[in-house]
Enzyme design. Structure first.
Site, PDB file in Angstrom:
ATOM      1  N   TYR A  61     -22.393 -25.060 -79.676  1.00 30.17           N
ATOM      2  CA  TYR A  61     -21.511 -23.980 -79.237  1.00 30.17           C
ATOM      3  C   TYR A  61     -20.171 -24.093 -79.972  1.00 30.17           C
ATOM      4  CZ  TYR A  61     -24.853 -23.930 -75.336  1.00 30.17           C
ATOM      5  OH  TYR A  61     -25.987 -23.909 -74.573  1.00 30.17           O
ATOM      6  N   ALA A 286     -18.244 -17.084 -68.729  1.00 30.13           N
ATOM      7  CA  ALA A 286     -17.129 -16.148 -68.555  1.00 30.13           C
ATOM      8  C   ALA A 286     -16.111 -16.387 -69.658  1.00 30.13           C
ATOM      9  CB  ALA A 286     -16.484 -16.340 -67.184  1.00 30.13           C
TER      10      ALA A 286
END
Length: 321
Positions: A61, A286
């Site tokens: 990531y 989020a």
């Protein structure tokens, strides 16, 4: 927020956990576009303040950026959440192409790199990111078992494994948890994998439970057309017709039930995953506090058997498509 025991470990985790793929930022074909580090840190702090006690990340990531951002955020808060990360994807300096590898030497390097980026002495849960290459999963699992024995990781788990792959590694050393894709638009693991986890007391932390955003109720063809070029969802079959249109139709029909429950479609979608008896927790992603606050009430939403039957009927045309 309710907490559940993760497998047979001593970890009692909140039913919602914070995922960090999107906050990894813009890395080319496997990123989610430009992301503010300041906003990412604010989201992490807000999640911890609201009862989330675990963060899931991976070196892939943001090519390490997600782990670095998490480390910065945790230095600025009194909270000490469990930190879960992974191994199995590498990249060369200056390149954003991720290459799978499960060789022992590579994993030994990866764990040290993750420990350094995260600024911790021990990783709470270390997971094989993907069973690829398939022929190396036993070598990889033996390596993770070794890392647990020497104290670099506390618990070991896998992600995206099939039932047969789970059986293979579980015969070598017990699997603490599985991280599968599980959502209204991808229910494949409910057939064999989740029952196996229940029977073998393996914890389950679901990923991709928002259908990469499609289950928020905020998508249409215009928004799809305006996706950033660097957003990996251009390659997802869920964002390609006819699947995209079928999902939008099912989501639109789900909106009536959500309205009746004074809930958002996103909350209903997450609550559906938490309803499965094999589920320990579900990961939410989020990119800002507003998105986080829209998702958190899902852990308090209760669904009846009639609700579950209706939801199943609505998504029958698109599940596993």
């Amino acid at each position: 927020m309710e907490r559940r025991q993760l497998g047979q470990s001593e970890l009692n985790i909140s039913t919602l956990g914070l995922g960090s793929w999107a906050i990894g930022g813009n890395i080319g074909e496997w990123g989610w576009g430009v992301q503010s580090e300041k906003e990412s840190i604010a989201v992490i702090h807000a999640a911890l303040e609201r009862g989330i006690n675990w963060i899931d990340t991976a070196p892939a990531y943001g090519l390490g950026n997600s782990e670095r951002v998490i480390a910065k955020a945790l230095k600025q808060t009194r909270y000490a959440p469990y930190v879960f990360t992974k191994c199995g994807f590498r990249w060369n300096d200056g390149e954003s192409e991720l290459k799978p590898t499960l060789l022992r030497e590579s994993i030994l390097e990866e764990v040290d790199n993750s420990l350094s980026r995260l600024g911790v002495d021990c990783i709470d849960l270390y997971q094989i990111h993907s069973p690829n290459p398939q022929q190396d999963i036993e070598q990889a699992w033996e390596t993770l078992s070794e890392l647990k024995r020497i104290g670099k990781v506390r618990h070991i788990g896998v992600s995206n494994f099939s039932k047969s792959q789970l059986e293979t590694v579980n015969n070598i050393a017990p699997v603490t948890s599985l991280q599968p894709p599980y959502s209204l638009v991808n229910q494949t693991v409910a057939e064999e994998v989740l029952p196996w986890c229940q029977d073998n007391k393996v914890g389950v932390i679901n990923h991709s439970s928002m259908g990469h955003g499609l289950l928020t109720g905020s998508w249409n063809t215009e928004r799809r057309a305006n996706l950033e070029v660097s957003d990996w969802r251009h390659k997802s079959h869920l964002f390609t017709d006819p699947v995209f249109s079928r999902v939008l139709d099912a989501v639109d029909k789900l909106s009536s039930m959500a309205a009746d429950k004074h809930a958002l479609i996103a909350q209903l979608s997450l609550a559906w995953t938490l309803h499965h008896p094999a589920t320990t927790g579900t990961i939410i992603g989020a990119r800002n506090i507003h998105q986080l606050e829209d998702l958190l009430p899902a852990c308090e939403l209760r669904l009846s058997q009639d609700d579950m039957a209706l939801i199943h009927q609505l998504f029958e045309p698109v599940k596993d498509s």
